[in-house]
Design a protein around this motif. Structure first.
Motif, PDB file in Angstrom:
ATOM      1  N   ASP A  91     -29.003 -16.816  18.088  1.00  0.00           N
ATOM      2  CA  ASP A  91     -29.836 -15.789  17.462  1.00  0.00           C
ATOM      3  C   ASP A  91     -29.125 -15.296  16.198  1.00  0.00           C
ATOM      4  O   ASP A  91     -28.013 -14.762  16.267  1.00  0.00           O
ATOM      5  CB  ASP A  91     -30.054 -14.643  18.440  1.00  0.00           C
ATOM      6  N   ASN A  92     -29.767 -15.472  15.045  1.00  0.00           N
ATOM      7  CA  ASN A  92     -29.155 -15.080  13.782  1.00  0.00           C
ATOM      8  C   ASN A  92     -29.234 -13.582  13.502  1.00  0.00           C
ATOM      9  O   ASN A  92     -28.535 -13.079  12.616  1.00  0.00           O
ATOM     10  CB  ASN A  92     -29.797 -15.841  12.616  1.00  0.00           C
ATOM     11  N   GLU A  93     -30.067 -12.870  14.232  1.00  0.00           N
ATOM     12  CA  GLU A  93     -30.225 -11.433  14.000  1.00  0.00           C
ATOM     13  C   GLU A  93     -28.946 -10.693  14.405  1.00  0.00           C
ATOM     14  O   GLU A  93     -28.561 -10.686  15.574  1.00  0.00           O
ATOM     15  CB  GLU A  93     -31.402 -10.895  14.812  1.00  0.00           C
ATOM     16  N   GLY A  94     -28.292 -10.087  13.436  1.00  0.00           N
ATOM     17  CA  GLY A  94     -27.074  -9.333  13.701  1.00  0.00           C
ATOM     18  C   GLY A  94     -25.828 -10.184  13.902  1.00  0.00           C
ATOM     19  O   GLY A  94     -24.767  -9.660  14.250  1.00  0.00           O
ATOM     20  N   TYR A 159     -21.620 -10.441  17.716  1.00  0.00           N
ATOM     21  CA  TYR A 159     -22.641  -9.513  17.234  1.00  0.00           C
ATOM     22  C   TYR A 159     -22.083  -8.093  17.212  1.00  0.00           C
ATOM     23  O   TYR A 159     -21.295  -7.717  18.077  1.00  0.00           O
ATOM     24  CB  TYR A 159     -23.882  -9.561  18.121  1.00  0.00           C
ATOM     25  N   GLU A 161     -22.216  -4.465  14.239  1.00  0.00           N
ATOM     26  CA  GLU A 161     -21.842  -3.999  12.904  1.00  0.00           C
ATOM     27  C   GLU A 161     -20.394  -3.544  12.840  1.00  0.00           C
ATOM     28  O   GLU A 161     -19.795  -3.474  11.766  1.00  0.00           O
ATOM     29  CB  GLU A 161     -22.766  -2.843  12.476  1.00  0.00           C
TER      30      GLU A 161
END
Length: 361
Positions: A91-94, A159, A161
């Motif tokens: 999953d590329n999200e985040g 994953y 931030e």
């Protein structure tokens, strides 16, 4: 260890560990998010071991998390498609970074990495390496949550931030002799240099060392030059020879637009290369009050050159990374890293690479 509840576990170990049925079970009991590979030497702190295990157990303090992915590598020719298949599940999200472990034999590491990179965001760094078996080049092993085998590719997807990554890579090898044009090559098989059989040219340069091919190829890798004859900072190792076609099997791909030049090194040269690799990271914005994980991947060829002094390149890293830093890693058959936080991720040979991971509190 169970009370510690790690977010993920990485095991760098001698090939013999992976032949013990309880090895995988024990690791999954510690943490389901486990990966690992066999090595040509294990790195833990500022030490280098043989026939041992370096176990990394990391727990995030915040919301960061990892997901483990793996897929099967059928053969060398399917390396690119295998990389793409692995990327399909990520999953590329985040996504903040990927740590990749792959077989060290019967693999085109360049193609595997290229296939993976085609479906990942450009800003996401890929690091890791190819498994080893102490220079035998016979059978390596990769561990993932479902088991252990010699043909799997495993990846940790990071994953959150709060996570930040720094990368660096350096060799320390010295080039010698003329640059020769790659006039015939298919993927990672080099057939001709300057229109002559590559194996013949290589043997001419090696002299008595040629009697020990392909093993002696680890001591004399190729520097890769671009179309203008300028260094790319990529090195290619000879993993095998094909007498029938008088060709060289390289650990990564070369292109017919490239030039190659032979290289050699002393122990002091390689230690200086390690210093340059870590120097690029320590001059960035390190916070010496924050915990770091430094995953080091260094080439078995470097280990062979340095011999009993091999720990000195790891000690160089330990000296530069002052503060709360955990150092672990392995000696490999191929190193995966960007060059100093910039440019695309590359498959390196005969290189020391560093991935420095930090979680901001």
């Amino acid at each position: 260890m169970r009370a510690f509840a790690p977010s993920f576990v990485i095991a760098f170990a001698s090939p013999t560990f992976f032949l013990v049925p309880s090895f995988h079970q024990t690791l999954t009991e510690i943490c389901v998010n486990c990966v690992g590979c066999s090595t040509a030497g294990e790195i833990s702190g500022n030490r280098v071991f043989e026939n041992g295990i370096s176990l990394v157990a990391i727990r995030f303090s915040g919301s960061a998390q990892v997901k483990i992915h793996h897929t099967h590598l059928q053969d060398m020719q399917s390396s690119f498609n295998t990389g793409q298949s692995l990327a399909d599940g990520i999953d590329n999200e985040g996504l903040r970074g990927v740590y990749l472990l792959a077989p060290g034999v019967d693999v085109n590491g360049s193609a595997l990495l290229a296939g993976l990179a085609t479906k990942l965001p450009e800003k996401v760094g890929i690091s890791g390496g190819l498994a080893g078996d102490y220079g035998a080049f016979e059978q390596t092993y990769v561990l993932h949550p479902e088991g252990v085998d010699s043909r799997s590719v495993s990846a940790i997807a990071f994953y959150g931030e709060s996570l930040s990554f720094d990368y660096s890579a350096n060799g320390g090898w010295r080039s010698f002799g003329p640059a020769r044009a790659v006039t015939s090559a298919i993927a990672n098989q080099l057939f001709e240099l300057d229109g002559r059989p590559a194996l013949d040219i290589y043997r001419d340069y090696l002299g008595d060392y040629a009697n020990d091919l392909p093993a002696s190829g680890l001591l004399f890798p190729f520097e890769v030059l671009n179309e203008e004859g300028q260094p790319t900072q990529v090195i290619r190792t000879i993993l095998g020879i094909d007498e029938s076609s008088k060709s060289l099997i390289l650990a990564g791909e070369v292109q017919t637009s490239h030039y190659l030049r032979l290289m050699h090194a002393s122990t002091d040269d390689l230690i200086d290369g390690a210093h340059r690799a870590i120097n690029g990271i320590t001059h960035s914005n390190m916070n010496y009050h924050t915990d770091y994980l430094a995953l080091v991947t260094s080439c078995v060829g470097r280990k062979l050159v340095m011999g009993d002094r091999v720990e000195e390149e790891i000690e160089e890293i330990d000296c530069q990374l002052t503060g709360p830093v955990c150092i672990a890693g392995f000696y490999s058959y191929g190193e995966i890293s960007p060059l100093l936080n910039k440019g695309q991720c590359e498959l390196h040979n005969q290189t020391l690479t560093i991935m420095l991971l930090r979680e901001a509190c």
